[in-house]
Design a protein around this motif. Sequence first.
Motif, PDB file in Angstrom:
ATOM      1  N   GLN A 190       0.876  -1.298  -0.041  1.00 31.22           N
ATOM      2  CA  GLN A 190       0.269  -0.079   0.000  1.00 31.22           C
ATOM      3  C   GLN A 190       0.854   1.229  -0.082  1.00 31.22           C
ATOM      4  O   GLN A 190       1.801   1.340   0.805  1.00 31.22           O
ATOM      5  CB  GLN A 190      -0.817   0.005   1.148  1.00 31.22           C
ATOM      6  N   MET A 191       0.556   1.989  -0.957  1.00 30.81           N
ATOM      7  CA  MET A 191       1.289   3.334  -1.073  1.00 30.81           C
ATOM      8  C   MET A 191       0.949   4.395   0.077  1.00 30.81           C
ATOM      9  O   MET A 191      -0.290   4.635   0.295  1.00 30.81           O
ATOM     10  CB  MET A 191       0.954   4.016  -2.216  1.00 30.81           C
ATOM     11  N   PRO A 192       1.688   4.814   0.802  1.00 31.71           N
ATOM     12  CA  PRO A 192       1.384   5.851   1.943  1.00 31.71           C
ATOM     13  C   PRO A 192       0.813   7.110   0.964  1.00 31.71           C
ATOM     14  O   PRO A 192       1.367   7.464   0.098  1.00 31.71           O
ATOM     15  CB  PRO A 192       2.779   6.123   2.678  1.00 31.71           C
ATOM     16  N   PHE A 193      -0.133   7.824   1.907  1.00 31.13           N
ATOM     17  CA  PHE A 193      -0.786   8.937   1.311  1.00 31.13           C
ATOM     18  C   PHE A 193       0.261  10.017   1.602  1.00 31.13           C
ATOM     19  O   PHE A 193       0.852  10.094   2.603  1.00 31.13           O
ATOM     20  CB  PHE A 193      -2.100   9.135   2.005  1.00 31.13           C
ATOM     21  N   PRO A 194       0.023  11.124   0.750  1.00 34.13           N
ATOM     22  CA  PRO A 194       0.793  12.222   0.887  1.00 34.13           C
ATOM     23  C   PRO A 194       0.353  13.001   1.919  1.00 34.13           C
ATOM     24  O   PRO A 194      -0.594  12.814   2.529  1.00 34.13           O
ATOM     25  CB  PRO A 194       0.758  12.899  -0.516  1.00 34.13           C
ATOM     26  N   ASP A 195       1.203  14.285   2.095  1.00 34.89           N
ATOM     27  CA  ASP A 195       0.802  15.326   2.888  1.00 34.89           C
ATOM     28  C   ASP A 195      -0.400  15.923   2.435  1.00 34.89           C
ATOM     29  O   ASP A 195      -0.542  16.439   1.481  1.00 34.89           O
ATOM     30  CB  ASP A 195       1.882  16.123   3.169  1.00 34.89           C
ATOM     31  N   LEU A 196      -1.609  15.937   3.404  1.00 41.89           N
ATOM     32  CA  LEU A 196      -2.757  16.174   2.968  1.00 41.89           C
ATOM     33  C   LEU A 196      -3.010  17.482   2.904  1.00 41.89           C
ATOM     34  O   LEU A 196      -4.095  18.221   2.222  1.00 41.89           O
ATOM     35  CB  LEU A 196      -3.811  15.592   4.192  1.00 41.89           C
ATOM     36  N   ASN A 197      -1.956  18.352   3.306  1.00 42.25           N
ATOM     37  CA  ASN A 197      -2.173  19.911   3.157  1.00 42.25           C
ATOM     38  C   ASN A 197      -1.311  20.498   1.987  1.00 42.25           C
ATOM     39  O   ASN A 197      -1.223  21.555   1.624  1.00 42.25           O
ATOM     40  CB  ASN A 197      -1.430  20.502   4.444  1.00 42.25           C
ATOM     41  N   ASP A 198      -0.561  19.541   1.289  1.00 38.79           N
ATOM     42  CA  ASP A 198       0.242  19.931  -0.050  1.00 38.79           C
ATOM     43  C   ASP A 198      -0.508  19.661  -0.949  1.00 38.79           C
ATOM     44  O   ASP A 198      -0.703  18.532  -1.329  1.00 38.79           O
ATOM     45  CB  ASP A 198       1.445  19.267   0.210  1.00 38.79           C
ATOM     46  N   HIS A 199      -1.089  20.496  -1.728  1.00 38.60           N
ATOM     47  CA  HIS A 199      -2.077  20.308  -2.820  1.00 38.60           C
ATOM     48  C   HIS A 199      -1.419  19.910  -4.160  1.00 38.60           C
ATOM     49  O   HIS A 199      -1.947  18.945  -4.785  1.00 38.60           O
ATOM     50  CB  HIS A 199      -2.664  21.873  -3.176  1.00 38.60           C
ATOM     51  N   ASP A 200      -0.107  20.212  -4.124  1.00 42.33           N
ATOM     52  CA  ASP A 200       0.625  19.713  -5.380  1.00 42.33           C
ATOM     53  C   ASP A 200       0.912  18.240  -5.208  1.00 42.33           C
ATOM     54  O   ASP A 200       0.886  17.320  -6.155  1.00 42.33           O
ATOM     55  CB  ASP A 200       1.840  20.509  -5.589  1.00 42.33           C
ATOM     56  N   ALA A 201       1.334  17.717  -4.077  1.00 45.44           N
ATOM     57  CA  ALA A 201       1.625  16.306  -3.712  1.00 45.44           C
ATOM     58  C   ALA A 201       0.383  15.679  -3.883  1.00 45.44           C
ATOM     59  O   ALA A 201       0.283  14.537  -4.256  1.00 45.44           O
ATOM     60  CB  ALA A 201       2.157  16.234  -2.271  1.00 45.44           C
ATOM     61  N   MET A 202      -0.777  16.127  -3.209  1.00 45.69           N
ATOM     62  CA  MET A 202      -2.138  15.306  -3.405  1.00 45.69           C
ATOM     63  C   MET A 202      -2.360  15.246  -5.166  1.00 45.69           C
ATOM     64  O   MET A 202      -2.822  14.102  -5.162  1.00 45.69           O
ATOM     65  CB  MET A 202      -2.891  16.260  -2.735  1.00 45.69           C
ATOM     66  N   GLN A 203      -2.322  16.298  -5.941  1.00 48.50           N
ATOM     67  CA  GLN A 203      -2.777  16.158  -7.245  1.00 48.50           C
ATOM     68  C   GLN A 203      -1.630  15.258  -8.052  1.00 48.50           C
ATOM     69  O   GLN A 203      -2.393  14.287  -8.689  1.00 48.50           O
ATOM     70  CB  GLN A 203      -2.760  17.659  -7.663  1.00 48.50           C
ATOM     71  N   LYS A 204      -0.544  15.227  -7.560  1.00 49.85           N
ATOM     72  CA  LYS A 204       0.278  14.027  -8.032  1.00 49.85           C
ATOM     73  C   LYS A 204      -0.036  12.681  -7.812  1.00 49.85           C
ATOM     74  O   LYS A 204      -0.118  11.783  -8.541  1.00 49.85           O
ATOM     75  CB  LYS A 204       1.930  14.558  -7.639  1.00 49.85           C
TER      76      LYS A 204
ATOM     77  N   VAL B   5     -10.006   7.935  -5.555  1.00 48.30           N
ATOM     78  CA  VAL B   5     -11.268   8.215  -5.146  1.00 48.30           C
ATOM     79  C   VAL B   5     -11.265   9.115  -3.793  1.00 48.30           C
ATOM     80  O   VAL B   5     -12.034   9.768  -3.263  1.00 48.30           O
ATOM     81  CB  VAL B   5     -12.311   7.209  -5.323  1.00 48.30           C
ATOM     82  N   ALA B   6     -10.436   8.316  -2.713  1.00 42.84           N
ATOM     83  CA  ALA B   6     -10.536   8.549  -1.240  1.00 42.84           C
ATOM     84  C   ALA B   6      -9.952  10.082  -1.256  1.00 42.84           C
ATOM     85  O   ALA B   6     -10.341  10.869  -0.653  1.00 42.84           O
ATOM     86  CB  ALA B   6      -9.815   7.695  -0.528  1.00 42.84           C
ATOM     87  N   ILE B   7      -8.981  10.314  -2.079  1.00 41.54           N
ATOM     88  CA  ILE B   7      -8.311  11.654  -1.842  1.00 41.54           C
ATOM     89  C   ILE B   7      -8.796  12.669  -2.913  1.00 41.54           C
ATOM     90  O   ILE B   7      -8.426  13.985  -3.124  1.00 41.54           O
ATOM     91  CB  ILE B   7      -6.923  11.732  -2.056  1.00 41.54           C
ATOM     92  N   CYS B   8     -10.037  12.253  -3.803  1.00 41.39           N
ATOM     93  CA  CYS B   8     -10.172  13.437  -4.655  1.00 41.39           C
ATOM     94  C   CYS B   8     -11.090  14.299  -4.206  1.00 41.39           C
ATOM     95  O   CYS B   8     -11.881  14.302  -3.126  1.00 41.39           O
ATOM     96  CB  CYS B   8     -11.148  12.517  -5.754  1.00 41.39           C
ATOM     97  N   GLY B   9     -10.976  15.633  -4.606  1.00 38.95           N
ATOM     98  CA  GLY B   9     -11.584  16.825  -4.331  1.00 38.95           C
ATOM     99  C   GLY B   9     -13.273  16.531  -4.645  1.00 38.95           C
ATOM    100  O   GLY B   9     -14.133  17.129  -3.550  1.00 38.95           O
ATOM    101  N   LYS B  10     -13.526  15.739  -5.652  1.00 43.54           N
ATOM    102  CA  LYS B  10     -14.986  15.842  -5.876  1.00 43.54           C
ATOM    103  C   LYS B  10     -15.357  14.189  -6.085  1.00 43.54           C
ATOM    104  O   LYS B  10     -15.314  13.752  -7.277  1.00 43.54           O
ATOM    105  CB  LYS B  10     -15.508  16.525  -7.274  1.00 43.54           C
TER     106      LYS B  10
END
Length: 151
Positions: free
Chosen positions: A55-69, A98-103
């Motif tokens: 399982q890939m660890p989730f990125p920093d949830l406050n970093d928009h660029d990391a989340m998008q990548k 889907v879990a980290i998607c904005g919509k």
Amino acid sequence: MLPRTPLGIAAASAGICFIGYCIYFDHKRRSHPNFKKLLREKRKKAKQSRPSGGQMPFPDLNDHDAMQKFFLEEVKQGEELLAAGDIEMGVEHLTNAVAICGKPQDLLQVLQQTLPPQVFQLLIQKLPLVSQRLSSAAPGPGAILTEDDVE
């Protein structure tokens, strides 16, 4: 200018010599007494360097660029794995996306139209587990703002 025939013969003989060298080198490498042992060790190290459980660890949830990548990478990997026939891992990656998607509702509608029904059902079944993992990966209370948090 050189005639074409000698130039063609020279090119062909160079190609044959190169292929012969490759075959010789491969034979010598494979016949080495420790080849299989070293290969197993190399594969073992590569397996251990992966995150646990695959399982890939989730990125920093406050970093928009990391989340998008992360989102784009998960969608890409999910599509590639599904195309290769690895349904389980493909669904895992798409569920992360889907879990980290904005919509997520919009993404789920698109996935419902593009995925076979049984694959989409598997995705829906895994979504609560991945959402729970995401919430546990959050750095602390108040890290993710909801609509109730905003006045």
